[in-house]
Design an enzyme around this catalytic site. Structure first.
Site, mmCIF file in Angstrom:
data_model
loop_
_atom_site.group_PDB
_atom_site.id
_atom_site.type_symbol
_atom_site.label_atom_id
_atom_site.label_comp_id
_atom_site.label_asym_id
_atom_site.label_seq_id
_atom_site.Cartn_x
_atom_site.Cartn_y
_atom_site.Cartn_z
ATOM 1 N N CYS A 199 5.098 -40.841 17.637
ATOM 2 C CA CYS A 199 4.028 -41.468 17.807
ATOM 3 C C CYS A 199 3.617 -42.385 16.542
ATOM 4 O O CYS A 199 4.134 -41.954 15.477
ATOM 5 C CB CYS A 199 2.576 -40.869 18.109
ATOM 6 N N CYS B 43 2.350 -40.526 13.415
ATOM 7 C CA CYS B 43 3.416 -39.746 12.780
ATOM 8 C C CYS B 43 4.492 -40.544 12.193
ATOM 9 O O CYS B 43 4.777 -40.265 10.915
ATOM 10 C CB CYS B 43 4.067 -39.151 13.822
ATOM 11 N N ASP C 65 -7.687 -49.564 8.771
ATOM 12 C CA ASP C 65 -7.395 -50.074 10.109
ATOM 13 C C ASP C 65 -6.875 -51.426 10.263
ATOM 14 O O ASP C 65 -7.257 -52.439 9.450
ATOM 15 C CB ASP C 65 -8.588 -49.822 11.124
ATOM 16 N N HIS D 46 0.452 -33.429 13.884
ATOM 17 C CA HIS D 46 0.417 -34.105 15.199
ATOM 18 C C HIS D 46 -0.647 -33.109 16.202
ATOM 19 O O HIS D 46 -0.334 -32.200 16.537
ATOM 20 C CB HIS D 46 1.389 -34.495 15.809
ATOM 21 N N ASN E 58 -12.371 -41.469 19.067
ATOM 22 C CA ASN E 58 -12.500 -41.556 20.600
ATOM 23 C C ASN E 58 -11.519 -40.534 21.112
ATOM 24 O O ASN E 58 -10.355 -40.228 20.634
ATOM 25 C CB ASN E 58 -11.747 -43.087 20.688
ATOM 26 N N HIS F 265 -2.867 -39.566 18.703
ATOM 27 C CA HIS F 265 -2.837 -38.604 17.611
ATOM 28 C C HIS F 265 -4.246 -38.685 16.912
ATOM 29 O O HIS F 265 -4.778 -39.876 16.582
ATOM 30 C CB HIS F 265 -1.670 -39.158 16.640
ATOM 31 N N HIS G 38 -7.516 -38.959 15.270
ATOM 32 C CA HIS G 38 -7.628 -39.673 14.180
ATOM 33 C C HIS G 38 -9.476 -39.913 14.281
ATOM 34 O O HIS G 38 -9.736 -40.038 15.328
ATOM 35 C CB HIS G 38 -7.164 -41.369 14.014
ATOM 36 N N HIS H 82 -12.561 -42.503 12.909
ATOM 37 C CA HIS H 82 -12.716 -44.114 12.208
ATOM 38 C C HIS H 82 -13.666 -43.639 11.527
ATOM 39 O O HIS H 82 -14.958 -43.187 11.600
ATOM 40 C CB HIS H 82 -13.261 -44.987 13.375
#
Ligand code: AMP
Length: 118
Positions: free
Chosen positions: A2, A5, A28, A44, A82, A93, A95, A97
């Site tokens: 991904c 990764c 971002d 991951h 999300n 993967h 994350h 924000h």
């Protein structure tokens, strides 16, 4: 492999904010606020759903450090993850924000009319 990764493996570049043995924080590429940093584990996991609690706990400490180092811990910020289709997760993967640098709006997030929720 991904895209996140690949960032961990330095196969694609990122604008790095902080790194330790387990996590990375980077800006971002499509910021939604003056400060928009993504925090990921180097290992991951598809999403928050699939991530062991001890990893989430360590990530929480790492995110507190990130917020302090980028100078938004006192002014305030928002953390979002999300998850899956309804969460509108694009990158599979885990994350978080971290958003800040201005007074963030808090509003209606769904496509449907809010009256339909009542
Ligand atoms: P999500 O909808 O939670 O999966 O969000 C994925 C986020 O990753 C989006 O905000 C993208 O702008 C961001 N993103 C995707 N590719 C990269 C990249 N190569 N470097 C930095 N951010 C990225």
């Amino acid at each position: 492999m991904c895209i996140f990764c690949k960032i961990v493996n330095r196969e694609i570049p990122s604008n790095l904010v902080k790194e330790d043995e387990n996590f990375l924080a980077f800006h971002d590429i499509n910021p939604k606020a003056p400060v928009h940093v993504l925090v990921i584990p180097k290992a991951h996991y598809d999403s928050f759903n699939d991530t062991p609690g001890d990893v989430i706990g360590k990530m929480g400490i790492f995110m507190q450090e990130v917020a302090k180092e980028i100078g938004i811990d006192q002014s305030g910020y928002r953390i979002i993850s999300n998850i899956g289709d309804d969460g509108a997760q694009e990158v599979k993967h885990l994350h978080f924000h971290i958003l800040g640098g201005t007074h963030l709006k808090w509003g209606h997030l769904a496509d449907a009319d809010p009256k339909d929720f009542l």
